[in-house]
Design a protein around this motif. Sequence first.
Motif, PDB file in Angstrom:
ATOM      1  N   GLY A 112       0.796  -1.213   0.000  1.00 10.91           N
ATOM      2  CA  GLY A 112       0.000   0.000   0.000  1.00 10.91           C
ATOM      3  C   GLY A 112       0.832   1.268   0.000  1.00 10.91           C
ATOM      4  N   VAL A 113       2.028   1.164  -0.545  1.00 12.69           N
ATOM      5  CA  VAL A 113       2.965   2.291  -0.508  1.00 12.69           C
ATOM      6  C   VAL A 113       2.621   3.342  -1.558  1.00 12.69           C
ATOM      7  CG1 VAL A 113       5.368   2.959  -0.933  1.00 12.69           C
ATOM      8  CG2 VAL A 113       4.849   0.895   0.388  1.00 12.69           C
ATOM      9  N   LYS A 114       2.674   4.608  -1.154  1.00 13.18           N
ATOM     10  CA  LYS A 114       2.594   5.724  -2.087  1.00 13.18           C
ATOM     11  C   LYS A 114       4.025   6.162  -2.380  1.00 13.18           C
ATOM     12  CE  LYS A 114       0.773  10.376  -2.818  1.00 13.18           C
ATOM     13  NZ  LYS A 114       0.005  11.518  -2.225  1.00 13.18           N
ATOM     14  N   GLN A 115       4.454   5.989  -3.626  1.00 15.25           N
ATOM     15  CA  GLN A 115       5.841   6.282  -3.974  1.00 15.25           C
ATOM     16  C   GLN A 115       6.150   7.773  -3.835  1.00 15.25           C
ATOM     17  OE1 GLN A 115       6.550   4.674  -7.896  1.00 15.25           O
ATOM     18  NE2 GLN A 115       6.748   2.586  -7.143  1.00 15.25           N
ATOM     19  N   ASN A 116       7.419   8.069  -3.548  1.00 18.07           N
ATOM     20  CA  ASN A 116       7.859   9.461  -3.443  1.00 18.07           C
ATOM     21  C   ASN A 116       8.251  10.012  -4.815  1.00 18.07           C
ATOM     22  OD1 ASN A 116      10.343   8.275  -3.948  1.00 18.07           O
ATOM     23  ND2 ASN A 116      11.161   8.649  -1.901  1.00 18.07           N
ATOM     24  N   ASP A 117       8.834  11.191  -4.846  1.00 19.58           N
ATOM     25  CA  ASP A 117       9.207  11.819  -6.116  1.00 19.58           C
ATOM     26  C   ASP A 117      10.306  11.059  -6.847  1.00 19.58           C
ATOM     27  OD1 ASP A 117       7.346  13.783  -5.687  1.00 19.58           O
ATOM     28  OD2 ASP A 117       8.774  15.246  -4.886  1.00 19.58           O
ATOM     29  N   ALA A 118      10.992  10.182  -6.136  1.00 17.78           N
ATOM     30  CA  ALA A 118      12.024   9.349  -6.756  1.00 17.78           C
ATOM     31  C   ALA A 118      11.449   8.002  -7.204  1.00 17.78           C
ATOM     32  CB  ALA A 118      13.191   9.130  -5.793  1.00 17.78           C
ATOM     33  N   PHE A 119      10.123   7.892  -7.182  1.00 13.84           N
ATOM     34  CA  PHE A 119       9.407   6.717  -7.676  1.00 13.84           C
ATOM     35  C   PHE A 119       9.774   5.434  -6.923  1.00 13.84           C
ATOM     36  CE2 PHE A 119       9.485   9.886 -10.970  1.00 13.84           C
ATOM     37  CZ  PHE A 119       8.157   9.951 -11.362  1.00 13.84           C
ATOM     38  N   ASP A 120       9.864   5.587  -5.612  1.00 19.53           N
ATOM     39  CA  ASP A 120      10.164   4.421  -4.787  1.00 19.53           C
ATOM     40  C   ASP A 120       9.608   4.642  -3.387  1.00 19.53           C
ATOM     41  OD1 ASP A 120      11.231   1.882  -4.174  1.00 19.53           O
ATOM     42  OD2 ASP A 120      12.942   2.260  -5.477  1.00 19.53           O
ATOM     43  N   ILE A 121       9.993   3.790  -2.445  1.00 19.67           N
ATOM     44  CA  ILE A 121       9.396   3.795  -1.113  1.00 19.67           C
ATOM     45  C   ILE A 121      10.052   4.860  -0.234  1.00 19.67           C
ATOM     46  CG2 ILE A 121       8.866   2.400   0.905  1.00 19.67           C
ATOM     47  CD1 ILE A 121       9.196  -0.081  -0.850  1.00 19.67           C
TER      48      ILE A 121
END
Length: 344
Positions: A112-121
């Motif tokens: 259920g992770v919403k990725q950050n601006d670096a497209f990861d956790i």
Amino acid sequence: MPKTRPLAVALAGALCLATAACGGSSSGTEDESSAAAGPHKGYPVTLDNCGVKQRFTEAPKRVVVMNGASVAEVSTLLALGLGDRIVANQQTYGSSEVPGRAAEIKELPTGGVKQNDAFDIPREAMLGLRPDLVLSTTAYGFEAKNGFATRDQLADVGARSYISPQGCDQDTSKMTVADSYRLLRDMGKVFQVEDRAEKLVKASEKHIAEISGKVDGEKKPEVMVLFSNMAMGGNDFSSVVAKGIYNDILAKAGGSNAFASASKSSFADLSKEKVAAADVDALVVIGYNDPHADTYAKKLLKEFPQWQAAKDKKYAVLSDSMYLGPSNDLAVERIARMLHPDAL
């Protein structure tokens, strides 16, 4: 011109990434559903990973796989029968040379992770997953400046961390198929399924040796390898492979990279004019989450009719087998059959 993907994903991709019916292929997942031995049998296990010692007293039960624009780590775990240990996976390729592999990856939990601006956790989400092992394709995934939990922060909450082979300095230009075997063996050791890992390695080595033996002595065609519909730089062709595991796969399949000297790093950023002037005997297009990779390949052949590849309509579209991971032998076979159909 390829469409531009988000820079972080493109960089991560730059740092990474036949049929399965042939006997001896290393592509399949082992039948055993229980992956690891008893909780403490064979432990402790210690790995020196990118200069950081990681000590395991039992098989990890809560594994988090970071994105890294790769499927190397998640595919390796699945090939070893360890899918039930994954609590959050961010890797996907959309397709695979291994039957059922893409669907198997899709079914894994994402946490259920919403990725950050670096497209990861992001850091807080990672710590909230309560992992006991976190896998990253390169050191990029553990850098605080990218918004990620560091290896020290993970250690503070009892989580081990692992960076895949050639990912320590984020330069994968020297990566070979042997690094795929090292990843398998390292995970085999961590989870105490070393026999299973070695079985996969030996099957792959045997498969590749059989293919390479059949094309040995044949003229090596010049092959262009690139990612479909992906831009990593400012020129028309910025996702052209120059170095890395791709070249090792080509060599084992009886080919050579037409653009091996175009860059000192893994990828070359080329103008349309330079691409047009090259001798290209065959084309390999890698489809990273692109369902239109075959269409892209045909478009390229039409755009450069002077290529021998265009005249012969000689191309192959591949996905995860061209990356670090457990199925490189499938790429070797597929490319060899395209380049040397009479030999195989």
